[in-house]
Each structure stands twice: as C-alpha cells, then as structure tokens.
Design a protein around this motif. Structure first.
Motif, PDB file in Angstrom:
ATOM      1  N   ARG A 111       4.612  15.101 -16.372  1.00  9.58           N
ATOM      2  CA  ARG A 111       3.585  14.233 -16.957  1.00  9.58           C
ATOM      3  C   ARG A 111       4.247  13.264 -17.926  1.00  9.58           C
ATOM      4  NH1 ARG A 111      -1.920  16.324 -19.694  1.00  9.58           N
ATOM      5  NH2 ARG A 111      -0.478  17.482 -20.975  1.00  9.58           N
ATOM      6  N   LEU A 112       4.185  11.983 -17.574  1.00 13.09           N
ATOM      7  CA  LEU A 112       4.955  10.958 -18.269  1.00 13.09           C
ATOM      8  C   LEU A 112       4.073   9.846 -18.823  1.00 13.09           C
ATOM      9  CD1 LEU A 112       7.742  10.577 -15.549  1.00 13.09           C
ATOM     10  CD2 LEU A 112       8.065  11.574 -17.798  1.00 13.09           C
ATOM     11  N   LYS A 113       4.642   9.084 -19.730  1.00 12.24           N
ATOM     12  CA  LYS A 113       3.980   7.866 -20.202  1.00 12.24           C
ATOM     13  C   LYS A 113       4.321   6.683 -19.292  1.00 12.24           C
ATOM     14  CE  LYS A 113       3.755   8.944 -25.128  1.00 12.24           C
ATOM     15  NZ  LYS A 113       4.338   8.642 -26.450  1.00 12.24           N
ATOM     16  N   GLU A 114       5.519   6.712 -18.728  1.00 12.30           N
ATOM     17  CA  GLU A 114       5.954   5.655 -17.816  1.00 12.30           C
ATOM     18  C   GLU A 114       6.498   6.324 -16.563  1.00 12.30           C
ATOM     19  OE1 GLU A 114       8.771   2.735 -19.415  1.00 12.30           O
ATOM     20  OE2 GLU A 114       9.611   2.539 -17.403  1.00 12.30           O
ATOM     21  N   PHE A 115       6.044   5.889 -15.399  1.00  8.75           N
ATOM     22  CA  PHE A 115       6.471   6.543 -14.168  1.00  8.75           C
ATOM     23  C   PHE A 115       6.421   5.546 -13.011  1.00  8.75           C
ATOM     24  CE2 PHE A 115       1.996   7.060 -12.907  1.00  8.75           C
ATOM     25  CZ  PHE A 115       1.371   7.087 -14.146  1.00  8.75           C
ATOM     26  N   ILE A 116       6.977   5.967 -11.873  1.00 11.23           N
ATOM     27  CA  ILE A 116       7.013   5.085 -10.709  1.00 11.23           C
ATOM     28  C   ILE A 116       6.076   5.633  -9.644  1.00 11.23           C
ATOM     29  CG2 ILE A 116       8.469   4.109  -8.887  1.00 11.23           C
ATOM     30  CD1 ILE A 116      10.798   4.681 -10.989  1.00 11.23           C
ATOM     31  N   MET A 117       5.278   4.748  -9.107  1.00 12.62           N
ATOM     32  CA  MET A 117       4.370   5.180  -8.050  1.00 12.62           C
ATOM     33  C   MET A 117       4.546   4.371  -6.792  1.00 12.62           C
ATOM     34  SD  MET A 117       0.658   6.204  -9.523  1.00 12.62           S
ATOM     35  CE  MET A 117       0.121   6.837  -7.939  1.00 12.62           C
ATOM     36  N   GLN A 118       4.354   5.043  -5.660  1.00 11.83           N
ATOM     37  CA  GLN A 118       4.048   4.343  -4.417  1.00 11.83           C
ATOM     38  C   GLN A 118       2.541   4.180  -4.452  1.00 11.83           C
ATOM     39  OE1 GLN A 118       2.349   6.330  -1.604  1.00 11.83           O
ATOM     40  NE2 GLN A 118       1.756   4.222  -1.138  1.00 11.83           N
ATOM     41  N   ASP A 119       2.084   2.941  -4.454  1.00 11.15           N
ATOM     42  CA  ASP A 119       0.641   2.736  -4.387  1.00 11.15           C
ATOM     43  C   ASP A 119       0.298   1.670  -3.359  1.00 11.15           C
ATOM     44  OD1 ASP A 119       1.983   1.225  -6.442  1.00 11.15           O
ATOM     45  OD2 ASP A 119       0.050   0.506  -7.171  1.00 11.15           O
ATOM     46  N   ALA A 120      -0.575   2.061  -2.437  1.00 15.03           N
ATOM     47  CA  ALA A 120      -0.979   1.167  -1.349  1.00 15.03           C
ATOM     48  C   ALA A 120      -2.472   0.904  -1.445  1.00 15.03           C
ATOM     49  CB  ALA A 120      -0.637   1.792   0.003  1.00 15.03           C
ATOM     50  N   TYR A 121      -2.884  -0.262  -0.921  1.00 16.98           N
ATOM     51  CA  TYR A 121      -4.277  -0.693  -0.999  1.00 16.98           C
ATOM     52  C   TYR A 121      -4.672  -1.265   0.353  1.00 16.98           C
ATOM     53  CZ  TYR A 121      -2.943  -0.237  -5.844  1.00 16.98           C
ATOM     54  OH  TYR A 121      -2.469   0.270  -7.028  1.00 16.98           O
ATOM     55  N   SER A 122      -5.841  -0.861   0.841  1.00 16.79           N
ATOM     56  CA  SER A 122      -6.275  -1.336   2.153  1.00 16.79           C
ATOM     57  C   SER A 122      -7.565  -2.133   2.046  1.00 16.79           C
ATOM     58  CB  SER A 122      -6.467  -0.153   3.109  1.00 16.79           C
ATOM     59  OG  SER A 122      -7.530   0.672   2.671  1.00 16.79           O
ATOM     60  N   PHE A 123      -7.699  -3.106   2.956  1.00 20.71           N
ATOM     61  CA  PHE A 123      -8.896  -3.937   3.062  1.00 20.71           C
ATOM     62  C   PHE A 123      -9.370  -3.863   4.504  1.00 20.71           C
ATOM     63  CE2 PHE A 123      -6.154  -5.464  -0.248  1.00 20.71           C
ATOM     64  CZ  PHE A 123      -7.008  -5.747  -1.299  1.00 20.71           C
ATOM     65  N   ASP A 124     -10.604  -3.432   4.691  1.00 19.60           N
ATOM     66  CA  ASP A 124     -11.154  -3.291   6.044  1.00 19.60           C
ATOM     67  C   ASP A 124     -12.477  -4.032   6.181  1.00 19.60           C
ATOM     68  OD1 ASP A 124      -9.671  -1.509   8.016  1.00 19.60           O
ATOM     69  OD2 ASP A 124      -9.498  -0.313   6.176  1.00 19.60           O
ATOM     70  N   LYS A 125     -12.880  -4.193   7.454  1.00 19.19           N
ATOM     71  CA  LYS A 125     -14.115  -4.915   7.763  1.00 19.19           C
ATOM     72  C   LYS A 125     -15.356  -4.080   7.479  1.00 19.19           C
ATOM     73  CE  LYS A 125     -12.874  -5.625  11.998  1.00 19.19           C
ATOM     74  NZ  LYS A 125     -12.865  -5.951  13.422  1.00 19.19           N
ATOM     75  N   SER A 126     -15.215  -2.768   7.645  1.00 24.02           N
ATOM     76  CA  SER A 126     -16.403  -1.908   7.562  1.00 24.02           C
ATOM     77  C   SER A 126     -16.010  -0.523   7.070  1.00 24.02           C
ATOM     78  CB  SER A 126     -17.023  -1.779   8.952  1.00 24.02           C
ATOM     79  OG  SER A 126     -16.083  -1.141   9.818  1.00 24.02           O
ATOM     80  N   GLU A 127     -17.013   0.257   6.695  1.00 23.67           N
ATOM     81  CA  GLU A 127     -16.779   1.642   6.295  1.00 23.67           C
ATOM     82  C   GLU A 127     -16.089   2.413   7.414  1.00 23.67           C
ATOM     83  OE1 GLU A 127     -17.412   3.072   3.398  1.00 23.67           O
ATOM     84  OE2 GLU A 127     -18.594   1.507   2.402  1.00 23.67           O
ATOM     85  N   LYS A 128     -16.506   2.107   8.635  1.00 22.54           N
ATOM     86  CA  LYS A 128     -15.950   2.822   9.788  1.00 22.54           C
ATOM     87  C   LYS A 128     -14.444   2.525   9.924  1.00 22.54           C
ATOM     88  CE  LYS A 128     -16.610   3.058  14.715  1.00 22.54           C
ATOM     89  NZ  LYS A 128     -15.691   1.968  15.055  1.00 22.54           N
ATOM     90  N   ASP A 129     -14.087   1.266   9.760  1.00 22.52           N
ATOM     91  CA  ASP A 129     -12.666   0.902   9.829  1.00 22.52           C
ATOM     92  C   ASP A 129     -11.887   1.526   8.667  1.00 22.52           C
ATOM     93  OD1 ASP A 129     -13.390  -0.520  11.993  1.00 22.52           O
ATOM     94  OD2 ASP A 129     -12.593  -2.453  11.324  1.00 22.52           O
TER      95      ASP A 129
END
Ligand code: ZN
Length: 413
Positions: free
Chosen positions: A151-169
C-alpha cells in the motif's frame, strides 16, 4: 550483468518495521529502496522485475486489441470538478496548487482525463469499440502506507479504458478483459479469484476484483471451498454459498486487479456522443480496467518465497540465470570457464546475473542467489570442472544436476 558492478548489496537484516514477507525480501534482496513512508525507488533488480511484468501484461493486452497511450499525471481540477469526484473522493485525492493559485490534482486514476481526450475524437459508431491502455504513475494520499509495496502513496498502474456503442458491446469488452486478467495472473503463477465487488468511487453498474488469497491481504473474501464460488465480503450477507449451499469461509486476500462497467457516468459530463448506424446521437458506454504493478510484485513475493528468499516465476524474474563462479583465491580455470559461459549465454540473448565477485565466500554467494531468487542457478567450481561440468539447480527444486560444459549454453536457451 556482473554482480560485482551491481551497486546494491543484499542485506542480512530486514527493516525493523517490516511485517510483510515481501517487504523484507524485496529490501534485503536489493530490489527496492524506501525514500519515505509509502514512497519507494526501484533499484536495478527491482526495475527489471517491473519492466518484465509490464512487458508481459502489454503483450497480453495487445492480443485483445488494446492501443497504448500515456496520459499526464498532473490534472487541472476542472476535469475532476466536472464529474463531481473533486469533492466525492475525499482526502485520498491528492490536490495541489500551481503558482497562479490554480487547483491541480495528481493522478489517482484517469477516467476524467481519458473522457476529456476521447470526446475530441469519437464521433461515429465506426470508431467504436475503442480501448486505450497505459502504464502510469498514480498517487493516493494514504493515511497509513504499509507492507512495503502493498500500500503506497505513489505507485504504477496498468489502466485501460474502453468506449463501446452499447451496454451489450461493453459486456463483450468487459469479458475480454476478465479473461485476459485471469490469463495474466495465471502466467505469473498467481491463483487470483475473481469476485463481484462494489464499484465505490468509480461508479457504474458492475465490477469485479481479482483477489489473491494471502494472510497479509487487507481485504476479505468469502470463499466456498466446495465449488470455488467467491465474493467480496462487502457485497454479501449470507453465510452459505449461493451456488451449492455449503458454508462460506472467510479469507484474507490481496486485491490485484479491478475491472468496472462504468456506463455513461463519464461520457455524459464530457459529452462523448457518437452517431449510430441510424444517424441517432448516443452516449458512448465506458469501462475501466486496472492492475497495480507494485502491489503485484509484492503479491508474487508473498506467495513465491521460502525461508531463504524469493522464488521468481520465470516471467517476472530479474534474470533467468544466476551464474555463480567459485574461483576462490583466484583459480584461473574456474574464472576463465565462467567468463566463457557468461559471454556465450549473453551472446545468445539469455539474461544472466553473473556473480563474479572475488571477495565473497561460496556460502555468501549461495545465500545471495537464494535471496535474489532467479529461477536457475549455475555453479562453476573446481569440483564441477573436474567432471567437465557445471552444477545446475532450479530455485524451486532441492536437487542439483551436473550438465556437461559443452551442453550448458544449449540447455539454457
Ligand atoms: Zn459453493
């Protein structure tokens, strides 16, 4: 790499305040160095582990069509005010001021920033789905950092974000990440259990955490020993398994990763509209997916170590091979043969840590090799050369074997 030139040294003693096995071993092995509470440097060995894990995760995520970007860690307060999280998150959000008195945020996560960015580019359904990933520094104003890298104050993350057309996608994209994360943890020899979780400060409809059962863990999961069902303790009230009816066991666990279906929580304030197949304007549906790399390293050490030191899985190991020469007070034959093996292996692209130190005893060198934990140890000594061989021992096995000199390099590739 020659160990004689490695500026770090292994330590016999762990820091007095260390309670986590990973904290003790990573410090003693010379992988990390503490600057201040919850703030660490990666030393050469630790940095190699970090980069190996990063590259491994990158390759797995590229397989599911992810593009890599790099977003700033310094954010104007406006983007955080737009979603309301400027006030919502509380003291863990690191707020600072610029010289003009302007409010800024040190990145805790990047939903706001990526939404702001994506709103400039997404306009039609043809551009979706879009999945962007990064490896980036995060900040969290932790009240009580602990456990070395846990548990750190500064750390490195892999963080990805997705954008889709619909809830199903989004369901489909989410499922791809779910499977990719399971594969990533498995590849690091971690038996992570996916559990349904609360979305917390991220918001949105559904989320899963990937939990590694471990005594040092700060989270608790309910776990069914009979059928493998698991849930975050915050999300369930029942004492029996909802799948098979057996009694649930409580277990401590380390959270390795977390995935979220965010819906339109971020696309709405940032106006991420696109035109669909029928010419209608719609909001893009988002997801986010993260793994903390520092904590991942700590978790690997928590479950892959013994009383002598770390036992790195191959994917993460700082070096595949630890070559140890025992030339003692200057046995030239041993020295020359070791140098030759080092040169030949390195020329073939094998990653070797070469213990060429002349001021260490055999015992000290073996203790260091066990502590550092490379998967394979190769020893060259008077005794092995008498039999035209080297001694090869895997870190996770007890028995060593002799390998003929003319077969050493071929057997290591
Ligand atoms: Zn069950």
């Amino acid at each position: 790499m020659r160990q004689s030139q490695l500026f770090t040294k292994t330590l016999r003693e762990a820091p007095a305040d260390a309670v986590a096995v990973s904290h003790m071993l990573l410090i003693r092995g010379g992988f990390i160095s503490q600057l201040s509470s919850g703030i660490y440097s990666f030393l050469p060995l630790g940095f190699r582990v970090l980069k190996n894990i990063e590259n491994y995760i990158r390759k797995e995520l590229e397989k599911i069509g992810v593009f890599e970007v790099s977003m700033p860690i310094l954010h104007p307060a406006e983007v955080w005010q737009k979603t309301g999280r400027w006030h919502e998150i509380g003291e863990e959000l690191w707020k600072i001021k610029g010289r003009q008195g302007e409010d800024l945020v040190l990145s805790m996560t990047h939903e706001e920033v990526i939404a702001e960015m994506a709103s400039n580019f997404i306009s039609t359904y043809r551009e979706l789905p879009l999945v962007l990933n990064q490896f980036q520094i995060k900040f969290r104003d932790e009240e009580r950092p602990r456990g070395g890298l846990l548990r750190l104050k500064e750390f490195i993350m892999q963080d990805a974000y997705s954008f889709d057309k619909s809830e199903k996608d989004l369901d489909e994209t989410y499922h791809k990440f779910y499977e990719a994360y399971l594969k990533i943890f498995k590849g690091l020899d971690l038996n992570a259990v996916p559990v349904k979780a609360l979305s917390g400060i991220m918001g949105g409809a559904e989320s899963h955490e990937f939990m590694l059962p471990a005594k040092i863990g700060e989270d608790k999961i309910s776990f069914c020993e009979k059928c493998g069902y698991a849930a975050n303790i915050e999300t369930i009230n029942e004492k029996t398994c909802s799948k098979c009816g057996s009694l649930l066991q409580q277990q401590r666990a380390i959270e390795l990763g977390h995935i979220f279906k965010l819906g339109v929580k971020y696309s709405e304030p940032f106006n991420i509209y696109f035109e669909d197949e029928d010419g209608l304007k719609k909001l893009a549906v988002m997801g986010s997916y993260g793994i903390g790399l520092d904590r991942l390293i700590a978790a690997i050490v928590e479950v892959h170590s013994d009383e002598k030191g770390i036992i790195w899985p191959l994917v993460a190991a700082p070096f595949k091979i630890h070559l140890v020469e025992l030339s003692g007070k200057g046995n030239l034959e041993v020295k020359n043969e070791s140098e030759k093996i080092y040169r030949d292996l390195t020329a073939k692209g094998v990653e070797v840590l070469y213990d060429d130190r002349s001021d260490k005893t055999a015992g000290e060198k073996f203790a260091d090799a066990d502590l550092i934990g490379c998967p394979v140890r190769v020893v060259v000594s008077n005794k092995t050369l008498d039999r035209q061989s080297v001694e090869v021992k895997k870190r996770n096995e007890k028995e060593a074997e002799l390998v003929p000199l003319d077969k050493v390099v071929a057997s290591m590739i």
